[in-house]
Design an enzyme around this catalytic site. Sequence first.
Site, PDB file in Angstrom:
ATOM      1  CB  SER A 202      95.337  29.109  62.616  1.00  0.00           C
ATOM      2  OG  SER A 202      95.191  28.924  61.222  1.00  0.00           O
ATOM      3  CE  LYS A 227     100.434  22.715  58.242  1.00  0.00           C
ATOM      4  NZ  LYS A 227      99.015  22.470  58.620  1.00  0.00           N
ATOM      5  N   GLY A 279      96.212  24.116  68.619  1.00  0.00           N
ATOM      6  CA  GLY A 279      95.901  22.810  68.052  1.00  0.00           C
ATOM      7  C   GLY A 279      96.037  21.741  69.110  1.00  0.00           C
ATOM      8  CB  SER A 280      96.185  18.092  68.856  1.00  0.00           C
ATOM      9  OG  SER A 280      97.379  17.769  68.167  1.00  0.00           O
ATOM     10  CB  THR A 281      98.322  18.055  73.798  1.00  0.00           C
ATOM     11  OG1 THR A 281      97.349  18.902  74.421  1.00  0.00           O
ATOM     12  CG2 THR A 281      99.519  17.899  74.721  1.00  0.00           C
ATOM     13  N   GLY A 282      99.376  16.741  71.112  1.00  0.00           N
ATOM     14  CA  GLY A 282     100.327  15.863  70.462  1.00  0.00           C
ATOM     15  C   GLY A 282     101.144  16.552  69.398  1.00  0.00           C
ATOM     16  CB  VAL A 283     100.198  18.734  66.524  1.00  0.00           C
ATOM     17  CG1 VAL A 283     100.924  19.668  65.550  1.00  0.00           C
ATOM     18  CG2 VAL A 283      99.424  17.672  65.750  1.00  0.00           C
ATOM     19  CD  GLU A 307      93.863  27.047  73.452  1.00  0.00           C
ATOM     20  OE1 GLU A 307      93.533  25.898  73.850  1.00  0.00           O
ATOM     21  OE2 GLU A 307      93.277  27.641  72.545  1.00  0.00           O
ATOM     22  CB  CYS A 341      90.427  24.696  73.390  1.00  0.00           C
ATOM     23  SG  CYS A 341      91.114  24.765  71.732  1.00  0.00           S
ATOM     24  CD  GLU A 439      91.335  18.149  73.525  1.00  0.00           C
ATOM     25  OE1 GLU A 439      90.965  19.330  73.620  1.00  0.00           O
ATOM     26  OE2 GLU A 439      92.412  17.804  73.012  1.00  0.00           O
TER      27      GLU A 439
END
Length: 555
Positions: A202, A227, A279-283, A307, A341, A439
Amino acid sequence: MIRSLSLRTVARNFSSNARYTLPPFANEPFLHYPKGSRERARLEAELTKVRSEVIEIPCCVGGEEIFTGDVQEQVVPSDHGHVLARFHKATPEVMQKAIKVSNEARKEWANVPFEHRAMVFKKAADLIADKYRPRIMATTMLGTGKTVWQAEIDAAVESVDFLRLNNKFAEMIYSEQPPLNSANTWNRMRYRELEGFVLAISPFNFCAIGANLVAAPALMGNTVLWKPASTAMLSNYVTYQIYQEAGLPPGVISFVPSDNEVVGAAITHRDFGGLHFTGSTGVFNTLWRQIGENLDNYKSYPRIVGETGGKNFHLIHSSADVEHAVNNTVRGAFEYQGQKCSATSRLYCPKSLWPEFKDKMLKNISEIHMGQPDDMSTFMTAVIDGKAFKRHVGYIEAAKTSPDCEIIAGGNCDDSKGYFVEPTVIVTTNPEFKTMKEEIFGPVLTVYVYEDSDYEKVFDLIDTASPYALTGSVFARDRTAIVHAEQKLRQNAGNFYINDKSTGAVVGEQPFGGARASGTNDKAGSHLNLLRWVSAQTIKENTVPLTNFKYPHME
């Protein structure tokens, strides 16, 4: 003495042959905290209490509190010298224990009748709505930098809405059965839990998202490892405690603050059943690759629901109500410091309206009060941490040095006491400038002014400038302009708004999620998300014996 009932006892002894109907439901009403009100007095008292204490947060696995000694602090973003909580991070051994407990608990939790699973989360919603509303509000405000209104619409109202309405969505799913039955057969569908645990990761920016990321799979009979974000630990821990008080059995949700290396062991485990992520797109991309590299190891293909980011737009047409569009843009861009977001981060304005739009927007921004979250006059507080602060400064500095950009509002940053970034507006002549594409996740809005006759061309700019497709808005009185935007931008926003800001989705009204680099678009706040946490089984039962294996044409 009250005897605690085990999951096995509940599952075996409390089934019923009745078909229950859920109680009536509606969205939780908003409270407005005026001076002299009961809700304001309760909240102010709780804010004082939260500021005066430092909570020790353990890992929570199978009903056991585990203090590992590997401690990290959560601070107040607007006063980063003030420690709110210290939390213990899970070790590899704790994570393995959580996985084992989760697998054991799932065998019984999945067999607990739906009405009892639903009742746990209905009770949790009722606890948040009244008894713990001040607590979850105060820990969200101080811990994640939200004003009273931003905390109200998130930690209180949206959390309650998720928990209450998910029950209705689950009831809808369970009632969906095959429409036809051939002679002498009865066809049925049952919706099983996944064959493995769910990992919920989250974010910091919405307490309600954390509440839902774990509650949605659990409601459908799954067990979950949670987590939470390190910068939202306290409010998430309060949510976990509320679930326990509501009667959630030990092991159904394990609360495991952890580093990426430790949580990675859960993703590679054979019994990993699904990822519920915000969370982030990269993660998210990194986690998806990790899952893909371990497909041969899993018992079943894991469900992946995520998302992620957004580069959300406001498109202003020359027929728009300027004052209305300005007010929505200021809220969309700068509420919660742009850390939603869905926050508005790029604006396309026609040249004919720009002088009026600019003047009204600058006037509104000049009236924004920045300060501490427990100051009721505050509209904006600090961004979440030093890492975010540095990222925002980097984008602002890039605009200051670019010949394509002019900063017409804000641009100043100060992290001496808190991580404060002024509401900043950049006007660019380059629709491909980085702040129109990437972003930022902060209080930075970039404006591109277009020729009125190029309205249709702006659709292509919106489509190609950014890889995201989360939210977007069009402001117009002209119905043809609205229709064209709705048609041309159908793939550019999972949530598309007409004459409303790009933020503020309400559970049960606007199911939320986007595609492209913004996620899997599984629509939190609807039955579509819950469907991802069940594995359907078709049952066909025959009632008449077969007396001959041959078909009629063979005679």
